[in-house]
Design a protein around this motif. Structure first.
Motif, PDB file in Angstrom:
ATOM      1  N   SER A 180       0.833  -1.208   0.000  1.00 49.91           N
ATOM      2  CA  SER A 180       0.000   0.000   0.000  1.00 49.91           C
ATOM      3  C   SER A 180       0.869   1.259   0.000  1.00 49.91           C
ATOM      4  N   ALA A 181       1.947   1.244   0.761  1.00 46.71           N
ATOM      5  CA  ALA A 181       2.872   2.375   0.789  1.00 46.71           C
ATOM      6  C   ALA A 181       3.567   2.543  -0.559  1.00 46.71           C
ATOM      7  N   VAL A 182       3.877   1.437  -1.240  1.00 51.64           N
ATOM      8  CA  VAL A 182       4.493   1.508  -2.562  1.00 51.64           C
ATOM      9  C   VAL A 182       3.536   2.175  -3.542  1.00 51.64           C
ATOM     10  N   LYS A 183       2.260   1.774  -3.511  1.00 54.51           N
ATOM     11  CA  LYS A 183       1.281   2.384  -4.415  1.00 54.51           C
ATOM     12  C   LYS A 183       1.158   3.879  -4.162  1.00 54.51           C
ATOM     13  N   ASP A 184       1.142   4.289  -2.893  1.00 50.62           N
ATOM     14  CA  ASP A 184       1.056   5.716  -2.565  1.00 50.62           C
ATOM     15  C   ASP A 184       2.304   6.472  -3.026  1.00 50.62           C
ATOM     16  N   ALA A 185       3.474   5.862  -2.869  1.00 56.15           N
ATOM     17  CA  ALA A 185       4.722   6.499  -3.287  1.00 56.15           C
ATOM     18  C   ALA A 185       4.789   6.632  -4.805  1.00 56.15           C
ATOM     19  N   VAL A 186       4.282   5.648  -5.526  1.00 57.85           N
ATOM     20  CA  VAL A 186       4.247   5.718  -6.983  1.00 57.85           C
ATOM     21  C   VAL A 186       3.313   6.832  -7.436  1.00 57.85           C
ATOM     22  N   LYS A 187       2.180   6.940  -6.765  1.00 57.99           N
ATOM     23  CA  LYS A 187       1.227   8.006  -7.088  1.00 57.99           C
ATOM     24  C   LYS A 187       1.859   9.380  -6.843  1.00 57.99           C
ATOM     25  N   ALA A 188       2.572   9.529  -5.742  1.00 63.11           N
ATOM     26  CA  ALA A 188       3.246  10.796  -5.428  1.00 63.11           C
ATOM     27  C   ALA A 188       4.344  11.091  -6.446  1.00 63.11           C
ATOM     28  N   ALA A 189       5.060  10.057  -6.882  1.00 65.01           N
ATOM     29  CA  ALA A 189       6.120  10.252  -7.871  1.00 65.01           C
ATOM     30  C   ALA A 189       5.548  10.726  -9.198  1.00 65.01           C
ATOM     31  N   LYS A 190       4.405  10.175  -9.586  1.00 69.06           N
ATOM     32  CA  LYS A 190       3.785  10.602 -10.841  1.00 69.06           C
ATOM     33  C   LYS A 190       3.314  12.050 -10.748  1.00 69.06           C
ATOM     34  N   GLU A 191       2.785  12.440  -9.603  1.00 73.69           N
ATOM     35  CA  GLU A 191       2.274  13.798  -9.429  1.00 73.69           C
ATOM     36  C   GLU A 191       3.376  14.855  -9.495  1.00 73.69           C
ATOM     37  N   THR A 192       4.604  14.488  -9.155  1.00 73.28           N
ATOM     38  CA  THR A 192       5.692  15.468  -9.216  1.00 73.28           C
ATOM     39  C   THR A 192       6.063  15.795 -10.643  1.00 73.28           C
ATOM     40  N   LYS A 247       6.063   6.638 -21.431  1.00 67.20           N
ATOM     41  CA  LYS A 247       5.219   7.716 -21.948  1.00 67.20           C
ATOM     42  C   LYS A 247       4.659   7.257 -23.289  1.00 67.20           C
ATOM     43  N   GLU A 248       3.902   6.155 -23.271  1.00 67.28           N
ATOM     44  CA  GLU A 248       3.402   5.565 -24.505  1.00 67.28           C
ATOM     45  C   GLU A 248       2.168   6.281 -25.044  1.00 67.28           C
ATOM     46  N   THR A 249       1.281   6.730 -24.202  1.00 66.36           N
ATOM     47  CA  THR A 249       0.032   7.357 -24.642  1.00 66.36           C
ATOM     48  C   THR A 249       0.090   8.874 -24.563  1.00 66.36           C
ATOM     49  N   GLY A 250       1.272   9.427 -24.381  1.00 63.96           N
ATOM     50  CA  GLY A 250       1.406  10.872 -24.241  1.00 63.96           C
ATOM     51  C   GLY A 250       1.422  11.319 -22.799  1.00 63.96           C
ATOM     52  N   GLU A 251       0.966  10.464 -21.907  1.00 67.05           N
ATOM     53  CA  GLU A 251       0.987  10.776 -20.480  1.00 67.05           C
ATOM     54  C   GLU A 251       1.969   9.827 -19.794  1.00 67.05           C
ATOM     55  N   THR A 252       2.707  10.350 -18.858  1.00 65.97           N
ATOM     56  CA  THR A 252       3.683   9.530 -18.142  1.00 65.97           C
ATOM     57  C   THR A 252       2.952   8.529 -17.253  1.00 65.97           C
ATOM     58  N   GLU A 253       3.329   7.283 -17.364  1.00 67.26           N
ATOM     59  CA  GLU A 253       2.758   6.213 -16.544  1.00 67.26           C
ATOM     60  C   GLU A 253       3.889   5.490 -15.830  1.00 67.26           C
ATOM     61  N   ILE A 254       3.633   5.091 -14.602  1.00 70.89           N
ATOM     62  CA  ILE A 254       4.628   4.383 -13.798  1.00 70.89           C
ATOM     63  C   ILE A 254       4.069   3.014 -13.441  1.00 70.89           C
ATOM     64  N   PHE A 258       3.503  -8.849  -6.290  1.00 74.95           N
ATOM     65  CA  PHE A 258       2.784  -7.585  -6.325  1.00 74.95           C
ATOM     66  C   PHE A 258       3.070  -6.869  -7.635  1.00 74.95           C
ATOM     67  N   ALA A 259       2.071  -6.193  -8.164  1.00 79.94           N
ATOM     68  CA  ALA A 259       2.235  -5.393  -9.373  1.00 79.94           C
ATOM     69  C   ALA A 259       1.235  -4.252  -9.317  1.00 79.94           C
ATOM     70  N   GLY A 260       1.591  -3.150  -9.946  1.00 82.76           N
ATOM     71  CA  GLY A 260       0.683  -2.019  -9.994  1.00 82.76           C
ATOM     72  C   GLY A 260       1.111  -1.033 -11.053  1.00 82.76           C
ATOM     73  N   THR A 261       0.214  -0.127 -11.376  1.00 81.25           N
ATOM     74  CA  THR A 261       0.487   0.871 -12.392  1.00 81.25           C
ATOM     75  C   THR A 261      -0.400   2.083 -12.168  1.00 81.25           C
ATOM     76  N   THR A 262       0.020   3.204 -12.720  1.00 77.01           N
ATOM     77  CA  THR A 262      -0.815   4.397 -12.693  1.00 77.01           C
ATOM     78  C   THR A 262      -1.651   4.489 -13.966  1.00 77.01           C
ATOM     79  N   ASP A 263      -1.424   3.573 -14.913  1.00 74.77           N
ATOM     80  CA  ASP A 263      -2.172   3.550 -16.161  1.00 74.77           C
ATOM     81  C   ASP A 263      -3.624   3.170 -15.882  1.00 74.77           C
ATOM     82  N   LYS A 264      -4.546   3.921 -16.431  1.00 71.90           N
ATOM     83  CA  LYS A 264      -5.970   3.672 -16.188  1.00 71.90           C
ATOM     84  C   LYS A 264      -6.442   2.350 -16.774  1.00 71.90           C
TER      85      LYS A 264
END
Length: 131
Positions: free
Chosen positions: A43-55, A87-94, A114-120
Motif C-alpha cells: 500500500s505504501a508503494v502504491k502511494d509512493a508511486v502516485k506521489a512520484a507521478k504527481e511530481t 510515456k506511450e500514450t502521451g501521459e507519463t505512466e509508472i 505484487f504489481a501495480g500501475t498508474t495507467d488507467k
C-alpha cells in the motif's frame, strides 16, 4: 418405546475438537501476522508511486521522489530504479512489479507477487530486458 429427553445428552465440542480448532486458528494468526506488514508495504508503494507521478519532471526526478517516500515509509522491497516509467500514450505512466518471500517456519515460505500501475487501463508495463 424409548423416550428421549433432550437434556440427557451433552452438546458441545470435545477436547480434541477444541485443540484442532485452536491449532487452525493459531496457524491462521501466524500467517496473518507475517503477511499484514507485507501488504501494508505494498500500500505504501502504491502511494509512493502516485506521489512520484504527481511530481512530474524527468524520470530521475520521479525516481528520487519515490526513493524519498520509500525512506519515510520504510519501503525495502523496491527502489526508484525498479520502476518502469513510460510515456506511450502521451501521459507519463509508472508501473512496478516485485516479489516478497515471507518465511513461515522451517524451510517453508510464502511467495507474494505484487504489481501495480498508474495507467488507467491497468496494464503493467514490463521492464526492458537490457536493464
Amino acid at each position: 418405546m424409548a423416550s428421549y429427553v433432550f437434556g440427557k445428552y451433552q452438546r458441545g465440542i470435545s477436547l480434541t475438537g477444541l485443540i484442532v480448532v485452536l491449532a487452525i486458528l493459531g496457524f491462521a494468526a501466524i500467517i496473518a501476522a507475517k503477511t499484514v506488514p507485507v501488504y501494508a508495504e505494498y500500500s505504501a508503494v502504491k502511494d509512493a508511486v502516485k506521489a512520484a507521478k504527481e511530481t512530474g519532471g524527468t524520470v530521475r526526478d520521479m525516481q528520487l521522489t519515490f526513493d524519498k517516500n520509500a525512506d519515510i515509509n520504510d519501503i525495502e522491497a523496491i527502489t526508484g530504479r525498479d520502476l518502469v516509467i513510460s510515456k506511450e500514450t502521451g501521459e507519463t505512466e509508472i508501473s512496478f512489479d516485485y516479489e516478497r518471500r515471507v518465511p513461515l517456519f522451517g524451510n517453508a515460505s510464502l511467495l507474494l507477487e505484487f504489481a501495480g500501475t498508474t495507467d488507467k487501463s491497468g496494464a503493467v508495463a514490463q521492464k526492458p530486458a537490457n536493464e
